[in-house]
Design a protein around this motif. Sequence first.
Motif, PDB file in Angstrom:
ATOM      1  N   UNK A  38     -51.303 -27.188   1.178  1.00 40.18           N
ATOM      2  CA  UNK A  38     -50.009 -27.397   0.535  1.00 40.18           C
ATOM      3  C   UNK A  38     -49.070 -26.229   0.833  1.00 40.18           C
ATOM      4  N   UNK A  41     -42.978 -26.382  -2.098  1.00 40.55           N
ATOM      5  CA  UNK A  41     -42.012 -27.480  -2.237  1.00 40.55           C
ATOM      6  C   UNK A  41     -42.420 -28.745  -1.476  1.00 40.55           C
ATOM      7  N   UNK A  42     -43.678 -28.813  -1.079  1.00 38.01           N
ATOM      8  CA  UNK A  42     -44.176 -30.027  -0.444  1.00 38.01           C
ATOM      9  C   UNK A  42     -45.406 -30.531  -1.195  1.00 38.01           C
ATOM     10  N   UNK A  43     -45.747 -31.780  -0.958  1.00 36.50           N
ATOM     11  CA  UNK A  43     -46.970 -32.302  -1.541  1.00 36.50           C
ATOM     12  C   UNK A  43     -48.176 -31.875  -0.723  1.00 36.50           C
TER      13      UNK A  43
END
Lengths: 111, 114
Positions: A38, A41-43
Motif C-alpha cells: 500500500x 492515499x491508495x488502496x
Amino acid sequence: DQQVKQNSPSLSVQEGRISILNCDYTNSMFDYFLWYKKYPAEGPTFLISISSIKDKNEDGRFTVFLNKSAKHLSLHIVPSQPGDSAVYFCAAKGGYQKVTFGIGTKLQVIP
Amino acid sequence: EAGVTQFPSHSVIEKGQTVTLRCDPISGHDNLYWYRRVMGKEIKFLLHFVKESKQDESGMPNNRFLAERTGGTYSTLKVQPAELEDSGVYFCASSLGPGPYEQYFGPGTRLTVT
C-alpha cells in the motif's frame, strides 16, 4: 484478538539488499495467505499469495515462505528497490471466509 | 479496464451527522467487500456482498452502519448518526469469486468525524 500479527512496524533496507517482512498467525483454519502493498492515499494492491499446501511461492523479486508448524510466513524482496518503499500488509483467510489483515509493516528502501 | 472506484475520497462531518460512501466495483465482479482502517491499526473487514445479497456482515460495528448493494452493482455504506470513533479510511474491494481470488481495492474514503 489479532489473528494476524506483524510485529515490526517498520523496516529500513539499503537498495539492492534483501528485505524480509515477517508475519505470524494464530488461526489454524487459515489456508490461504496474501501480501498486499500500500502506497499513501491508495488502496492496498495485491502482491503475492500462497496456499497452505505449499511452503514457497515466487514471483519475480518477491518470494513468500510459509512455515505452517510455526504459523509463520515471510515475504522476501530481492533485490530491494526504492519503489518498494510502502506499507506491506500480511493477510490470511480460511476457505471462503473473510480476509483478516495484519497491522502492516512500513518498508523504506534507502537509495 | 476501470478499477474499483470510491466516492468521496475524503469526507469531514460533525458528530451526529450522516454520511454515505459509495463504491463502484470492477465490472463483472459479483463479490464486493467493505473494510475499515482506523489510524495505525489493521484493515478490518466489515461486510461481504455476493451480488445484491449480504454474505457476511459479521464485521459491521453496530446498527449505525447500513450497507446496500441494490441491483448487485455499486454499493453504498451509510453511517447514521456518525460518532467520533467512526473516523478512519473505508476501503471497498471487489473480486470475481469468494475463495482464493484476488481482491482489488479502491483508493478508500477517508472519513473524519469531528
